[in-house]
Design an enzyme around this catalytic site. Structure first.
Site, PDB file in Angstrom:
ATOM      1  NE  ARG A 230      -3.545  -2.387   2.645  1.00  0.00           N
ATOM      2  CZ  ARG A 230      -3.244  -3.614   3.072  1.00  0.00           C
ATOM      3  NH1 ARG A 230      -2.004  -3.870   3.495  1.00  0.00           N
ATOM      4  NH2 ARG A 230      -4.139  -4.576   3.079  1.00  0.00           N
ATOM      5  CE  LYS A 275      -8.086   1.740   8.496  1.00  0.00           C
ATOM      6  NZ  LYS A 275      -9.271   2.107   7.707  1.00  0.00           N
ATOM      7  CG  HIS A 366      -4.961   3.569  -4.105  1.00  0.00           C
ATOM      8  ND1 HIS A 366      -4.494   3.215  -2.853  1.00  0.00           N
ATOM      9  CD2 HIS A 366      -5.352   4.859  -4.003  1.00  0.00           C
ATOM     10  CE1 HIS A 366      -4.601   4.246  -2.038  1.00  0.00           C
ATOM     11  NE2 HIS A 366      -5.110   5.254  -2.703  1.00  0.00           N
ATOM     12  NE  ARG A 369      -3.119  -3.512  -1.481  1.00  0.00           N
ATOM     13  CZ  ARG A 369      -2.623  -4.471  -0.706  1.00  0.00           C
ATOM     14  NH1 ARG A 369      -1.306  -4.668  -0.657  1.00  0.00           N
ATOM     15  NH2 ARG A 369      -3.404  -5.253   0.009  1.00  0.00           N
ATOM     16  CG  HIS A 392      -5.814  -9.215   0.354  1.00  0.00           C
ATOM     17  ND1 HIS A 392      -5.702  -9.898  -0.848  1.00  0.00           N
ATOM     18  CD2 HIS A 392      -5.628  -7.910   0.049  1.00  0.00           C
ATOM     19  CE1 HIS A 392      -5.469  -9.030  -1.821  1.00  0.00           C
ATOM     20  NE2 HIS A 392      -5.423  -7.827  -1.300  1.00  0.00           N
ATOM     21  CE1 TYR A 402      -4.718 -17.896  -8.526  1.00  0.00           C
ATOM     22  CE2 TYR A 402      -6.916 -18.837  -8.808  1.00  0.00           C
ATOM     23  CZ  TYR A 402      -5.538 -18.947  -8.904  1.00  0.00           C
ATOM     24  OH  TYR A 402      -4.985 -20.100  -9.407  1.00  0.00           O
TER      25      TYR A 402
END
Length: 451
Positions: A230, A275, A366, A369, A392, A402
């Protein structure tokens, strides 16, 4: 025996009911805390008509039914139910100790600017599903809110009303199902973040590598495309997070550009932890990434190291021309300048060479990524490995990327398979087979006719 009280129309009034001098009906009762409360209406029963010029409302008997039901269900009524949405929001935020400063700041900003002066002043008990829906629609039509902004508002309000339900202020959550209906009525689908195609990725990197203007961005974008981190994880990387011997990168914090929402205060950089626990991870260092990081180290030895200190963290790897850490907005502006310059050059070349240009679509940091994750998914079948490298917390996120990444690979695989496996007759065999079938069919018809 005491005479029953009656209203002006001769109807018998029940216990707690009475008609006032102005014609209004009143019901007095004691709430759960022993406090005397009262409700009023111009109508005793539902079939009564509201007097001309008076505000229409449900009848007194209907209100009494609601009160009885609330008392039975443990719902606070009347005097105890004067709490506003603003009060409930403050109560909710006071109990959210686990919220990160950046999230708290964003919640407070969104609520203060878009909710508190709108439906925030209303009593929680008076806010219905239709009120929430009308409020959400007003944000879209009047404020120009997009799906992501609406999701934030709903993410704030839904748990606030849930707290009100649990504390007995209301029976049900008026935000339940509103976003689903809003999305359906506006034909909203969550926008998918696209990955750069292999052509776009190659064109982007090659253009930077050969550009005297943008070449200094190459190490940073190489690390983006070679780690899938990120933006806050990369701009917050420190030299001590790297292990060149074991060729690993430790991701253990984020550098965020947090906006203080109070008037007069500036945007500031701050360090925060991931987080979720999945955010803390170790990423293997690809050869290209290792070379890019060593190149950055050599450049800093010439121009001086980054001496920025943020919340006790220092020795940041990437630095801008002022010797300070990058912020996401600056990187996004650089990306736009780069692909715009490339597209202009590519259009001119394609015109000279009489071919279609290979252009790079609009994208932001973004998308880099997402691009790494897509390339990873195209070459790795172990979903858990992909999930851990990407950080994730929910494997469904990994699965979605995927599935999307491997869909194009399946088509490519089948195209390569074309003509390489024997699954039918050759053209010659097909023709002889068809001729044989026709002969048998005609033979069968002639036998059938003769019978």
């Amino acid at each position: 025996m005491a005479e029953k009280r009656k209203d002006s129309r001769g109807r018998i009034l029940r216990d707690g009911e009475n008609q006032m001098k102005d014609g209004r009906y009143r019901y007095q009762y004691m709430d759960g805390r022993g406090k005397r409360c009262a409700v009023y209406s111009w109508k005793l029963v539902e079939t009564d008509r509201t007097p001309p010029g008076k505000r229409d409302d449900i009848s007194l008997r209907e209100k009494i039914k609601q009160i009885d039901r609330d008392v039975e269900d443990g719902i606070k009524a009347a005097a105890n139910n004067k709490i506003t949405l603003n009060d409930m929001f403050d109560l909710y935020m006071a109990g959210k100790y686990e919220l990160k400063d950046s999230t708290r700041s964003n919640y407070l900003y969104m609520y203060k600017n878009y909710v508190s002066d709108e439906i925030g002043r209303k009593k929680v008990a008076s806010i219905k599903y239709s009120d929430v829906k009308a409020f959400y629609n007003s944000l879209i039509s009047e404020k120009g809110f997009k799906p992501n902004s609406m999701e934030i508002i709903n993410t704030i309000l839904h748990p606030v009303f849930t707290l009100a339900v649990r504390d007995g202020y209301i029976r049900s959550n008026p935000t339940d199902g509103v976003m689903a209906e809003i999305k359906k009525s506006h034909n909203w689908e969550k926008p998918k973040r696209h990955a750069l195609t292999e052509q776009e990725q190659e064109a982007f990197i090659d253009f930077i590598s050969n550009s005297d203007i943008y070449k200094h961005w190459l190490p940073l974008f190489t690390v983006f495309l070679g780690t899938g981190c990120r933006v806050g994880e990369i701009i917050g990387l420190r030299w001590q997070d790297l292990d060149f011997e074991s060729r690993t990168i430790s991701i253990n914090h984020n550098l965020i550009y947090r906006v203080y929402r109070q008037q007069g205060e500036k945007c500031e950089m701050h360090i925060t932890t991931p987080k979720t626990s999945a955010g803390c991870r170790t990423i293997p260092m690809l050869d290209e990434v290792r070379r890019a990081l060593l190149q950055e180290k050599r450049q800093q030895m010439q121009r001086g190291h980054n001496e920025t200190e943020i919340d006790g963290y220092s020795s940041f790897i990437f630095t801008n021309r002022e010797g300070y850490v990058h912020n996401p907005q600056t990187i996004n502006r650089a990306i736009k300048r780069i692909y715009t310059a490339y597209n202009e050059q590519e259009k001119a070349r394609a015109k000279q060479e009489h071919r279609e240009p290979i252009l790079i679509r609009h994208f932001s940091v973004h998308n880099l990524r997402h691009t790494f994750c897509t390339r990873f998914c195209e070459n790795e079948t172990n979903i858990k490995v992909i999930q851990e490298i990407m950080g994730h917390s929910d494997i469904s996120t990994t699965m979605n990327i995927y599935a999307e990444a491997t869909e194009s690979k399946k088509k490519e695989s089948f195209e390569n398979l074309q003509g390489k496996i024997k699954i039918c007759w050759s053209d010659k065999e097909s023709r002889s087979g068809i001729a044989g079938a026709v002969f048998l069919y005609l033979n069968f018809i002639s036998i059938f006719i003769s019978i």
